[in-house]
Enzyme design. Structure first.
Site, PDB file in Angstrom:
ATOM      1  N   HIS A  96     -92.595 -58.285   7.475  1.00  0.00           N
ATOM      2  CA  HIS A  96     -93.949 -57.793   7.737  1.00  0.00           C
ATOM      3  C   HIS A  96     -95.023 -58.471   6.883  1.00  0.00           C
ATOM      4  O   HIS A  96     -96.117 -58.743   7.368  1.00  0.00           O
ATOM      5  CB  HIS A  96     -94.013 -56.278   7.508  1.00  0.00           C
ATOM      6  N   ASP A 131    -101.190 -53.205   7.912  1.00  0.00           N
ATOM      7  CA  ASP A 131    -100.035 -53.130   8.800  1.00  0.00           C
ATOM      8  C   ASP A 131    -100.074 -51.813   9.566  1.00  0.00           C
ATOM      9  O   ASP A 131    -100.315 -50.750   9.008  1.00  0.00           O
ATOM     10  CB  ASP A 131     -98.750 -53.223   7.974  1.00  0.00           C
TER      11      ASP A 131
END
Length: 467
Positions: A26, A131
């Site tokens: 990520h 995110d």
């Protein structure tokens, strides 16, 4: 109360706070989004404060530095990972994720590091980005400090879509276990997902543990996304315009700015183990490349079976795997394959896939690995493990038709050999090569200077700078 957007510094006019989810793959794609925005923005006017855990920052930024090499208007700040003093990892990533989520969910935790950056930069934060896994926390933070919020989804748009529609899927199939036979039903009531089956969607929606921290996190995400000022997708519109257009109709300002691994050129990495030199000695399209990313690991039995299959096929292979896993190989496997195979602890994957000697990629169906395979025009054989892997595998096999999911979802000697034969020696494999070449051309158009991804990056920057 002081206005959060007061310009304390005459030079910097926009201060963007960016929060990473510091696990798996990520962190790097999110930083690449920010690098691209930072490169497009006037450096003396826009500053990005990038928040992540110490371990994540050490991985993403030059050792000992918290400034980006190419973009001096990006600076990293540490967020506590939640690990108590003396914590010893048990090798369970879910435990570490749980500790982190509890730490950042503490009242004032995210605001405290934001204020530290504001004091350092001398300018109040004008926008919060981060995110999508942290959406429910960032939504609250943005509301508290009265600034816009941009949510960034790092995997593919199809997995994003099924999470957005979590409640609709649960209403259709329930959460108490799927009735026998219904796991084969298609999600044909959702735009663009008519070939995706119930059994292909990630666990935690209607299957598996829907009360796990990750499942709850993603469900909360689906509920707060309508409040985001913009959604940033790491894919491109052309890969599936039906899905992308549907998301645009449901959410505000959806910008597909990827595929990120192609839009932002990866940093040149050293070929520490001379993988490319070894590939130079092999015939075109003759080598099997094997890698399962940084998180997924096949079971000992599957490692044994995969090794047996590679040996039985007689094919040359390059396998990226940790040394401690070699104990699971058949007796004599390493000795008897010194000439045929190369096993390394790490390989420069982008360069390996792009090498003409590689003919097939055995993978875990991680989204970024799939994109790298499309870019290199290398068909795949996949074994899904977790998260969006099953869904991605279905896309590869049934929607895009550029690879195969190993039969039964686990490696056996015969099934791997059969899959290798289908791709390397049959007309089916030749057709896959043609299809993946066409798909690569579609992606390349999207990331061209006048393509949709670059246009969306500029639109995203405009939105961020309107604040």
């Amino acid at each position: 109360m002081e206005d959060r957007n007061t310009n304390v510094n005459a030079k910097i006019t926009h201060h963007i706070a960016v929060y990473a989810f510091p696990f798996g793959s990520h962190g790097s794609p999110l930083l690449n989004i920010i690098r691209r925005l930072a490169a497009l923005a006037p450096r003396n006017k826009v500053h990005f404060s990038f928040f992540s855990t110490p371990n994540s920052i050490n991985t993403l930024f030059p050792k000992g530095s918290k400034f980006d090499v190419d973009c001096p208007n990006i600076k990293a700040y540490e967020v506590w990972d939640g690990k108590p003093v003396g914590y010893v990892s048990k090798g369970n990533p879910l435990e570490e994720i749980d500790l982190f989520l509890k730490a950042v969910a503490r009242p004032g935790a995210l605001k405290k590091v934001l204020e530290e950056a504001e004091e350092n930069v001398g300018v109040k934060v004008s926008c919060v980005m981060g995110d999508a896994f942290l959406s429910y926390l960032l939504c609250d933070l943005a509301l508290e400090v009265k600034v816009p919020w941009v949510s960034c989804w790092i995997p593919g748009e199809h997995s994003f879509c099924v999470h957005v529609y979590t409640d609709a899927i649960r209403q259709r199939f329930g959460t108490q276990g799927i009735e026998e036979g219904r796991e084969e039903e298609n999600l044909d009531f959702l735009p663009g997902l008519n070939k995706i089956r119930v059994k292909d969607i990630p666990d935690g929606i209607v299957t598996g543990n829907i009360d796990s921290p990750i499942s709850q996190l993603l469900h909360k995400m689906s509920q707060v996304l309508p409040y985001a000022s913009a959604i940033c997708l790491s894919s491109c519109e052309e890969l599936d315009p039906i899905v992308t257009n549907d998301l645009k109709s449901k959410l505000s300002n959806v910008f597909a700015v990827g595929p990120l691994s192609l839009v932002v050129a990866p940093s040149k990495v050293a070929d520490t183990y001379n993988c490319l030199g070894w590939l130079d000695q092999q015939r075109p399209n003759s080598v099997v490349y094997v890698s399962f990313g940084s998180v997924a690991t096949p079971t000992p039995n599957e490692l044994f079976a995969l090794a047996e299959a590679l040996q039985a096929s007689g094919l040359k292979f390059l396998w990226s795997m940790k040394d401690h896993l070699k104990v699971h190989f058949p007796n004599g496997f390493l000795e008897s394959n010194k000439e045929n195979g190369m096993i390394v602890p790490w390989a420069p994957q982008v360069d390996v896939l792009a090498h003409g000697a590689v003919g097939v990629f055995i993978t875990h169906f991680g989204y970024h690995s799939i994109i790298e395979s499309i870019a290199a025009e290398v068909p795949m054989i996949g074994r899904p493990f977790l998260g969006d892997h099953k869904l991605n595998g279905r896309l590869v096999e049934a929607v895009w038709k550029i690879g195969l999911k190993v039969e039964g979802g686990v490696f056996t000697k015969n099934k791997v050999v059969k899959s290798l034969d289908r791709i390397l020696w049959c007309d089916e494999g030749k057709k896959m090569k043609e299809t993946i070449k066409n798909l690569n051309n579609v992606v390349r158009k999207a990331i061209a200077p006048d393509g949709s991804s670059n246009k969306n990056f500029k639109l995203l920057l405009e939105l961020v700078m309107k604040t």
